[in-house]
Design a protein around this motif. Structure first.
Motif, PDB file in Angstrom:
ATOM      1  N   LEU A  46       8.262  -3.986   7.135  1.00 13.51           N
ATOM      2  CA  LEU A  46       6.809  -4.136   7.050  1.00 13.51           C
ATOM      3  C   LEU A  46       6.295  -3.556   5.738  1.00 13.51           C
ATOM      4  CD1 LEU A  46       4.112  -4.957   8.323  1.00 13.51           C
ATOM      5  CD2 LEU A  46       4.061  -2.712   9.440  1.00 13.51           C
ATOM      6  N   LEU A  47       6.820  -2.407   5.361  1.00 13.57           N
ATOM      7  CA  LEU A  47       6.417  -1.785   4.100  1.00 13.57           C
ATOM      8  C   LEU A  47       6.753  -2.696   2.925  1.00 13.57           C
ATOM      9  CD1 LEU A  47       5.282   0.642   2.552  1.00 13.57           C
ATOM     10  CD2 LEU A  47       7.607   1.573   2.512  1.00 13.57           C
ATOM     11  N   HIS A  48       7.943  -3.279   2.922  1.00 14.07           N
ATOM     12  CA  HIS A  48       8.352  -4.188   1.840  1.00 14.07           C
ATOM     13  C   HIS A  48       7.365  -5.346   1.695  1.00 14.07           C
ATOM     14  CE1 HIS A  48      12.060  -2.872  -0.001  1.00 14.07           C
ATOM     15  NE2 HIS A  48      12.497  -2.475   1.170  1.00 14.07           N
ATOM     16  N   MET A  49       6.927  -5.906   2.814  1.00 17.09           N
ATOM     17  CA  MET A  49       5.981  -7.015   2.779  1.00 17.09           C
ATOM     18  C   MET A  49       4.688  -6.596   2.068  1.00 17.09           C
ATOM     19  SD  MET A  49       4.172  -9.050   5.923  1.00 17.09           S
ATOM     20  CE  MET A  49       3.028  -7.717   6.247  1.00 17.09           C
ATOM     21  N   HIS A  50       4.193  -5.420   2.412  1.00 20.27           N
ATOM     22  CA  HIS A  50       2.959  -4.935   1.807  1.00 20.27           C
ATOM     23  C   HIS A  50       3.160  -4.528   0.352  1.00 20.27           C
ATOM     24  CE1 HIS A  50       0.402  -5.233   5.291  1.00 20.27           C
ATOM     25  NE2 HIS A  50       1.359  -4.680   6.030  1.00 20.27           N
ATOM     26  N   LEU A  51       4.308  -3.948   0.041  1.00 21.19           N
ATOM     27  CA  LEU A  51       4.601  -3.580  -1.344  1.00 21.19           C
ATOM     28  C   LEU A  51       4.656  -4.819  -2.234  1.00 21.19           C
ATOM     29  CD1 LEU A  51       7.328  -0.843  -0.764  1.00 21.19           C
ATOM     30  CD2 LEU A  51       5.007  -0.471  -1.642  1.00 21.19           C
ATOM     31  N   ARG A  52       5.254  -5.900  -1.740  1.00 16.46           N
ATOM     32  CA  ARG A  52       5.320  -7.145  -2.517  1.00 16.46           C
ATOM     33  C   ARG A  52       3.920  -7.666  -2.815  1.00 16.46           C
ATOM     34  NH1 ARG A  52       9.838  -8.158   0.701  1.00 16.46           N
ATOM     35  NH2 ARG A  52       8.656  -9.426   2.174  1.00 16.46           N
ATOM     36  N   ARG A  53       3.030  -7.598  -1.837  1.00 19.34           N
ATOM     37  CA  ARG A  53       1.657  -8.082  -2.042  1.00 19.34           C
ATOM     38  C   ARG A  53       0.935  -7.229  -3.085  1.00 19.34           C
ATOM     39  NH1 ARG A  53      -2.375 -10.868   1.112  1.00 19.34           N
ATOM     40  NH2 ARG A  53      -3.978 -11.313  -0.429  1.00 19.34           N
ATOM     41  N   LEU A  54       1.085  -5.913  -3.005  1.00 18.79           N
ATOM     42  CA  LEU A  54       0.457  -5.021  -3.972  1.00 18.79           C
ATOM     43  C   LEU A  54       1.038  -5.211  -5.368  1.00 18.79           C
ATOM     44  CD1 LEU A  54       0.291  -1.822  -1.756  1.00 18.79           C
ATOM     45  CD2 LEU A  54      -1.682  -3.100  -2.637  1.00 18.79           C
ATOM     46  N   ALA A  56       2.421  -8.022  -6.524  1.00 18.21           N
ATOM     47  CA  ALA A  56       1.956  -9.330  -7.004  1.00 18.21           C
ATOM     48  C   ALA A  56       0.530  -9.244  -7.548  1.00 18.21           C
ATOM     49  CB  ALA A  56       2.039 -10.366  -5.891  1.00 18.21           C
ATOM     50  N   ALA A  57      -0.265  -8.348  -6.981  1.00 16.36           N
ATOM     51  CA  ALA A  57      -1.644  -8.164  -7.427  1.00 16.36           C
ATOM     52  C   ALA A  57      -1.736  -7.270  -8.661  1.00 16.36           C
ATOM     53  CB  ALA A  57      -2.487  -7.581  -6.297  1.00 16.36           C
ATOM     54  N   GLY A  58      -0.604  -6.708  -9.090  1.00 17.23           N
ATOM     55  CA  GLY A  58      -0.596  -5.860 -10.275  1.00 17.23           C
ATOM     56  C   GLY A  58      -1.076  -4.443 -10.044  1.00 17.23           C
ATOM     57  N   LEU A  59      -1.115  -4.027  -8.788  1.00 17.98           N
ATOM     58  CA  LEU A  59      -1.612  -2.684  -8.459  1.00 17.98           C
ATOM     59  C   LEU A  59      -0.521  -1.622  -8.448  1.00 17.98           C
ATOM     60  CD1 LEU A  59      -3.985  -3.850  -5.613  1.00 17.98           C
ATOM     61  CD2 LEU A  59      -4.658  -3.116  -7.908  1.00 17.98           C
ATOM     62  N   ILE A  60       0.699  -2.042  -8.171  1.00 21.13           N
ATOM     63  CA  ILE A  60       1.839  -1.128  -8.188  1.00 21.13           C
ATOM     64  C   ILE A  60       2.985  -1.814  -8.914  1.00 21.13           C
ATOM     65  CG2 ILE A  60       1.173   0.012  -6.030  1.00 21.13           C
ATOM     66  CD1 ILE A  60       3.500  -1.526  -4.670  1.00 21.13           C
ATOM     67  N   VAL A  61       3.986  -1.042  -9.279  1.00 23.45           N
ATOM     68  CA  VAL A  61       5.190  -1.581  -9.908  1.00 23.45           C
ATOM     69  C   VAL A  61       6.395  -0.875  -9.306  1.00 23.45           C
ATOM     70  CG1 VAL A  61       5.128   0.020 -11.874  1.00 23.45           C
ATOM     71  CG2 VAL A  61       6.266  -2.181 -12.108  1.00 23.45           C
ATOM     72  N   GLY A  62       7.470  -1.644  -9.091  1.00 22.71           N
ATOM     73  CA  GLY A  62       8.691  -1.081  -8.526  1.00 22.71           C
ATOM     74  C   GLY A  62       9.827  -1.110  -9.534  1.00 22.71           C
ATOM     75  N   ASN A  63      10.647  -0.082  -9.493  1.00 22.70           N
ATOM     76  CA  ASN A  63      11.815   0.017 -10.369  1.00 22.70           C
ATOM     77  C   ASN A  63      13.022   0.433  -9.556  1.00 22.70           C
ATOM     78  OD1 ASN A  63      10.563  -0.403 -13.040  1.00 22.70           O
ATOM     79  ND2 ASN A  63       9.429   1.453 -12.491  1.00 22.70           N
ATOM     80  N   VAL A  78       1.887   3.534  -8.825  1.00 22.60           N
ATOM     81  CA  VAL A  78       0.637   2.839  -9.082  1.00 22.60           C
ATOM     82  C   VAL A  78       0.571   2.485 -10.565  1.00 22.60           C
ATOM     83  CG1 VAL A  78      -1.887   3.080  -9.062  1.00 22.60           C
ATOM     84  CG2 VAL A  78      -0.539   4.031  -7.199  1.00 22.60           C
ATOM     85  N   THR A  79       0.075   1.286 -10.863  1.00 23.28           N
ATOM     86  CA  THR A  79      -0.136   0.903 -12.258  1.00 23.28           C
ATOM     87  C   THR A  79      -1.428   1.548 -12.760  1.00 23.28           C
ATOM     88  OG1 THR A  79      -1.367  -1.088 -11.664  1.00 23.28           O
ATOM     89  CG2 THR A  79       1.027  -1.319 -11.966  1.00 23.28           C
ATOM     90  N   ASP A  80      -1.653   1.443 -14.032  1.00 28.32           N
ATOM     91  CA  ASP A  80      -2.867   2.013 -14.628  1.00 28.32           C
ATOM     92  C   ASP A  80      -3.977   0.977 -14.538  1.00 28.32           C
ATOM     93  OD1 ASP A  80      -4.540   3.749 -15.949  1.00 28.32           O
ATOM     94  OD2 ASP A  80      -3.868   3.128 -17.934  1.00 28.32           O
ATOM     95  N   PHE A  81      -4.535   0.799 -13.333  1.00 32.31           N
ATOM     96  CA  PHE A  81      -5.608  -0.167 -13.155  1.00 32.31           C
ATOM     97  C   PHE A  81      -6.923   0.560 -12.936  1.00 32.31           C
ATOM     98  CE2 PHE A  81      -4.422   0.591  -8.734  1.00 32.31           C
ATOM     99  CZ  PHE A  81      -5.636   0.594  -8.079  1.00 32.31           C
ATOM    100  N   SER A  82      -7.987  -0.143 -13.262  1.00 37.84           N
ATOM    101  CA  SER A  82      -9.327   0.407 -13.066  1.00 37.84           C
ATOM    102  C   SER A  82     -10.243  -0.734 -12.673  1.00 37.84           C
ATOM    103  CB  SER A  82      -9.815   1.057 -14.363  1.00 37.84           C
ATOM    104  OG  SER A  82     -11.157   1.475 -14.214  1.00 37.84           O
ATOM    105  N   LEU A  83     -10.943  -0.566 -11.574  1.00 37.12           N
ATOM    106  CA  LEU A  83     -11.912  -1.557 -11.123  1.00 37.12           C
ATOM    107  C   LEU A  83     -13.286  -0.918 -11.060  1.00 37.12           C
ATOM    108  CD1 LEU A  83     -10.042  -3.330  -8.177  1.00 37.12           C
ATOM    109  CD2 LEU A  83     -10.528  -4.248 -10.439  1.00 37.12           C
ATOM    110  N   HIS A  84     -14.192  -1.455 -11.828  1.00 36.51           N
ATOM    111  CA  HIS A  84     -15.584  -1.015 -11.780  1.00 36.51           C
ATOM    112  C   HIS A  84     -16.404  -2.252 -11.458  1.00 36.51           C
ATOM    113  CE1 HIS A  84     -19.081   1.436 -12.611  1.00 36.51           C
ATOM    114  NE2 HIS A  84     -19.564   0.437 -13.313  1.00 36.51           N
ATOM    115  N   LEU A  85     -16.828  -2.343 -10.213  1.00 37.18           N
ATOM    116  CA  LEU A  85     -17.499  -3.553  -9.747  1.00 37.18           C
ATOM    117  C   LEU A  85     -19.012  -3.417  -9.838  1.00 37.18           C
ATOM    118  CD1 LEU A  85     -15.338  -4.353  -6.599  1.00 37.18           C
ATOM    119  CD2 LEU A  85     -15.112  -5.260  -8.911  1.00 37.18           C
ATOM    120  N   THR A  86     -19.594  -4.308 -10.601  1.00 35.15           N
ATOM    121  CA  THR A  86     -21.038  -4.430 -10.677  1.00 35.15           C
ATOM    122  C   THR A  86     -21.360  -5.906 -10.493  1.00 35.15           C
ATOM    123  OG1 THR A  86     -21.041  -4.808 -13.063  1.00 35.15           O
ATOM    124  CG2 THR A  86     -21.215  -2.509 -12.323  1.00 35.15           C
TER     125      THR A  86
END
Length: 106
Positions: A46-54, A56-63, A78-86
């Motif tokens: 189950l964790l693998h399924m969720h990790l793949r989705r994250l 694919a969205a560019g939010l995390i990276v696996g090595n 976690v990748t270096d992402f930033s979301l500022h929604l306006t």
């Protein structure tokens, strides 16, 4: 700011409570799959399924790394992402959407 398609993917990935908990846990530092599964309290499949989705969205990276005893271990962080929604940022992102608007029809 991410493109409209990227933003949809990121927000969809974060809209799941378990995936949000995974990102929150990884914000404290990288971790390997087995330990992360125990920490969060879910099965590895189950964790693998969720990790793949994250990922694919560019939010995390696996090595994949080798442990001292030669075992292959997959670490995620976690990748270096930033979301500022306006409203204006969302309007700009919407201009770049490539998926059709369901309200306008085909």
């Amino acid at each position: 700011m991410p493109t409209g398609d990227d933003l949809v993917e990121m927000l969809a990935a974060l809209a799941n409570p378990l995936r949000l908990r995974i990102v929150a846990r990884l914000a404290d530092g990288r971790d390997y799959v087995s330990h992360l599964a125990r920490e969060i309290g879910v099965s590895r499949p189950l964790l693998h399924m969720h990790l793949r989705r994250l990922e694919a969205a560019g939010l995390i990276v696996g090595n994949l790394e080798l442990s001292e005893d030669g075992k292959a271990m997959k670490y995620y962080e976690v990748t270096d992402f930033s979301l500022h929604l306006t409203a204006s940022a969302l309007a700009e992102a919407a201009k770049t959407l490539t998926t059709p608007d369901p309200e306008k029809g085909p």
